[in-house]
Design an enzyme around this catalytic site. Structure first.
Site, PDB file in Angstrom:
ATOM      1  N   ASN A 206      32.980  11.149  43.229  1.00  0.00           N
ATOM      2  CA  ASN A 206      31.994  12.227  43.298  1.00  0.00           C
ATOM      3  C   ASN A 206      32.299  13.254  42.212  1.00  0.00           C
ATOM      4  O   ASN A 206      33.404  13.796  42.147  1.00  0.00           O
ATOM      5  CB  ASN A 206      32.026  12.898  44.663  1.00  0.00           C
ATOM      6  CG  ASN A 206      30.881  13.885  44.842  1.00  0.00           C
ATOM      7  OD1 ASN A 206      29.796  13.537  45.301  1.00  0.00           O
ATOM      8  ND2 ASN A 206      31.121  15.140  44.485  1.00  0.00           N
TER       9      ASN A 206
ATOM     10  N   ASP B 180       0.629  -3.556   8.127  1.00  0.00           N
ATOM     11  CA  ASP B 180       0.061  -2.485   8.942  1.00  0.00           C
ATOM     12  C   ASP B 180      -0.933  -3.003   9.977  1.00  0.00           C
ATOM     13  O   ASP B 180      -1.708  -2.238  10.551  1.00  0.00           O
ATOM     14  CB  ASP B 180      -0.587  -1.418   8.059  1.00  0.00           C
ATOM     15  CG  ASP B 180      -1.689  -1.972   7.161  1.00  0.00           C
ATOM     16  OD1 ASP B 180      -1.993  -3.175   7.259  1.00  0.00           O
ATOM     17  OD2 ASP B 180      -2.244  -1.201   6.353  1.00  0.00           O
TER      18      ASP B 180
ATOM     19  N   ARG C 151      -2.432   8.200   3.397  1.00  0.00           N
ATOM     20  CA  ARG C 151      -3.017   8.902   4.548  1.00  0.00           C
ATOM     21  C   ARG C 151      -1.992   9.233   5.619  1.00  0.00           C
ATOM     22  O   ARG C 151      -2.220  10.103   6.461  1.00  0.00           O
ATOM     23  CB  ARG C 151      -4.156   8.062   5.141  1.00  0.00           C
ATOM     24  CG  ARG C 151      -5.396   8.003   4.249  1.00  0.00           C
ATOM     25  CD  ARG C 151      -6.391   6.979   4.740  1.00  0.00           C
ATOM     26  NE  ARG C 151      -6.827   7.238   6.102  1.00  0.00           N
ATOM     27  CZ  ARG C 151      -7.509   6.369   6.847  1.00  0.00           C
ATOM     28  NH1 ARG C 151      -7.815   5.164   6.355  1.00  0.00           N
ATOM     29  NH2 ARG C 151      -7.876   6.677   8.063  1.00  0.00           N
TER      30      ARG C 151
ATOM     31  N   ARG D 198      21.858   8.286  27.936  1.00  0.00           N
ATOM     32  CA  ARG D 198      21.922   7.958  26.510  1.00  0.00           C
ATOM     33  C   ARG D 198      22.540   6.571  26.313  1.00  0.00           C
ATOM     34  O   ARG D 198      23.057   5.967  27.268  1.00  0.00           O
ATOM     35  CB  ARG D 198      22.724   9.037  25.780  1.00  0.00           C
ATOM     36  CG  ARG D 198      22.016  10.386  25.734  1.00  0.00           C
ATOM     37  CD  ARG D 198      22.914  11.487  25.224  1.00  0.00           C
ATOM     38  NE  ARG D 198      23.449  11.181  23.900  1.00  0.00           N
ATOM     39  CZ  ARG D 198      24.462  11.838  23.351  1.00  0.00           C
ATOM     40  NH1 ARG D 198      25.054  12.829  24.004  1.00  0.00           N
ATOM     41  NH2 ARG D 198      24.886  11.513  22.144  1.00  0.00           N
TER      42      ARG D 198
ATOM     43  N   ALA E 211      37.953  22.869  42.154  1.00  0.00           N
ATOM     44  CA  ALA E 211      36.858  23.477  41.409  1.00  0.00           C
ATOM     45  C   ALA E 211      37.390  24.439  40.357  1.00  0.00           C
ATOM     46  O   ALA E 211      38.359  25.157  40.573  1.00  0.00           O
ATOM     47  CB  ALA E 211      35.913  24.205  42.363  1.00  0.00           C
TER      48      ALA E 211
ATOM     49  N   TYR F 298      -0.686  -8.788   7.242  1.00  0.00           N
ATOM     50  CA  TYR F 298      -0.604  -7.416   6.733  1.00  0.00           C
ATOM     51  C   TYR F 298       0.419  -6.633   7.555  1.00  0.00           C
ATOM     52  O   TYR F 298       0.379  -6.647   8.794  1.00  0.00           O
ATOM     53  CB  TYR F 298      -1.967  -6.729   6.803  1.00  0.00           C
ATOM     54  CG  TYR F 298      -2.953  -7.285   5.799  1.00  0.00           C
ATOM     55  CD1 TYR F 298      -3.233  -6.615   4.616  1.00  0.00           C
ATOM     56  CD2 TYR F 298      -3.586  -8.508   6.024  1.00  0.00           C
ATOM     57  CE1 TYR F 298      -4.121  -7.134   3.678  1.00  0.00           C
ATOM     58  CE2 TYR F 298      -4.481  -9.038   5.104  1.00  0.00           C
ATOM     59  CZ  TYR F 298      -4.738  -8.349   3.934  1.00  0.00           C
ATOM     60  OH  TYR F 298      -5.613  -8.874   3.013  1.00  0.00           O
TER      61      TYR F 298
ATOM     62  N   GLY G 283       0.818  -1.214   0.000  1.00  0.00           N
ATOM     63  CA  GLY G 283       0.000   0.000   0.000  1.00  0.00           C
ATOM     64  C   GLY G 283       0.849   1.261   0.000  1.00  0.00           C
ATOM     65  O   GLY G 283       1.949   1.289   0.566  1.00  0.00           O
TER      66      GLY G 283
END
Length: 453
Positions: free
Chosen positions: A364, A106, A19, A320, A410, A104, A15
């Site tokens: 840490n 779909d 749509r 991720r 830091a 099918y 198909g």
């Protein structure tokens, strides 16, 4: 059927999917992070078919890439109806003498047990020529109807060709069939197109077999959602919603707590342990495994990650692919972890990026720390030893190693390895100019007053 290996599967996917209004082939649109065609093929795999044929039309190159040799492709061009589509698989099944399931692309959520039920009915004592999968929706709409007495079919009719009495029947045709290969293509060759659409309808093989005096049967699924077709973005979203609702319920039944279930989104392969807490607005991408006793705070996105027992994530964290959090590790708010391992009890509580890294147990990571893993061409690794302390707003410029128990002050930008137990401070010495700010303010106020005057 002597064995499930005596099975071939034909998946219709020719198909155009107009749509959907998409450049992506309809059957490759994902549900729960997995193309709908792959959902179907996963169910098919449980039957171990000897052959798989996917009938394609437009978008053939996309399906060829996605299938990567797992199925033969047959091309339907032009597209003259479902019977014509199935005929295109004949050469791919040359010499095959087993059973054929027609599915099918779909209609992705047909269960393997339903497929088995169709095949078992095909081999009952009355030896039906065709077995059709039927369903009884709340609203039969314009589905083709299956006119049957018991489970024996009397007639198949498309809605547009049905009379009022036939339309009143609520047993509908899903389009799925089981047929012996020896019967299938012989019946297809006799299908005509004398109907309202001028197409070659697959259900006509049933009427032809009935005309020959043979038995045809219907197996009815109790779950209409199992055979729901997806033809538009709206139907795709509805299918996603149904899938998610069932998955959320399964997660809770298996011992996870979802504080606001309707806001949690799972991928097709998400695995949660017992006593896992998932707060609102959490999204799982593919490839996530969560062990027992994990807490996932609100507004997290997790994909391709492994979380061990007692881990805590978020709120507002992103894990991720390649993120591994070992036992009781903690990743806090606005922290991103990619292709990195956080060792047992390691912590990155705020505002950090940890990429292409190994963080030792008990280390840490201070707020604002980043591993600088990319030079514009290649990725490099950062290794942080056990119990190391990385001060806030530090940049660890890979490749670099921080030894066990080391401290990075830091605001440091570290470009060379730090030995175990060392203190490394890499920042400019503070410059102090007493009274400079007062003089600056006085001068600027005077200048501003002069402009106003």
């Amino acid at each position: 059927m002597s064995a499930e290996s005596d099975l071939a599967v034909i998946v219709l996917a020719a198909g155009k999917g107009t749509r959907m209004k998409s450049d992506l082939h309809k059957v490759l649109h994902p549900i729960a992070g997995r193309p709908m065609l792959e959902h179907l093929l996963a169910s098919v795999a449980a039957l171990a078919p000897a052959r798989q044929v996917v009938v394609v039309g437009s978008g053939r190159d996309q399906l060829e890439t996605a299938l990567n040799g797992r199925a033969s492709l047959a091309v339907q061009d032009p597209q003259l109806g479902t019977a014509h589509a199935v005929q295109q698989a004949e050469s791919a099944l040359a010499g095959f003498a087993g059973d054929v399931l027609i599915l099918y692309g779909d209609v992705p959520f047909v269960a393997a047990d339903t497929m088995r039920a169709m095949l078992e009915r095909l081999h009952d004592a009355d030896e039906p020529a065709v077995v059709v999968l039927g369903f009884t929706p709340d609203d039969a709409l314009q589905y083709g109807r299956v006119i049957a007495v018991g489970d024996r079919i009397v007639k198949m009719v498309e809605y547009k060709d049905a009379d009022p009495e036939e339309r009143a029947c609520n047993l509908c045709n899903s389009g799925l069939m089981a047929v012996r290969a020896a019967d299938l293509f012989a019946l297809l060759a006799r299908v005509g197109n004398d109907n309202a659409q001028g197409e070659y309808y697959l259900p006509d093989v049933v009427n032809i077999a009935l005309g020959d005096g043979r038995v045809c049967a219907v197996v009815t699924t109790e779950d209409p959602d199992e055979v729901a077709g997806i033809n538009s973005r709206a139907e795709l979203a509805e299918a996603e919603g149904r899938w998610q609702q069932r998955r959320r319920r399964a997660a809770m039944d298996d011992g996870a707590t979802l504080v606001a279930p309707e806001t949690v989104w799972f991928a097709w392969d998400t695995r949660l342990g017992r006593d896992v807490l998932v707060e609102p607005n959490v999204v799982f991408g593919p490839g996530v495994t969560v062990a027992d006793g994990v807490k996932i705070r609100a507004f997290c996105h997790i994909e391709g990650a492994s979380l061990a027992t007692g881990v805590e994530v978020g709120p507002y964290a992103r894990l991720r692919p390649g993120a591994v959090l070992e036992e009781k590790a903690k990743v806090g708010n606005f922290v991103e972890v990619k292709k990195a391992t956080m060792g047992k009890g390691a912590k990155a509580n705020h505002l950090s990026y940890i990429g292409d890294a190994e963080v030792g147990a008990g280390a840490n990571i201070g707020a604002g720390t980043i591993t600088c893993n990319y030079d514009g061409y290649f990725k490099y690794k950062t290794v942080i030893g056990e119990r190391a302390f990385i001060g806030s707003n530090s940049s660890l410029i890979a490749p670099v190693k921080i030894g066990a128990d080391a401290i990075v002050g830091a605001g440091s930008a570290v470009t060379r390895d730090v030995g175990a137990g060392e203190l490394r401070i890499v920042r400019a010495e503070q410059l102090v100019k007493p009274g400079w700010a007062d003089r600056f303010h006085d001068a600027m106020k005077k200048k501003k007053a002069e402009k106003k005057g």
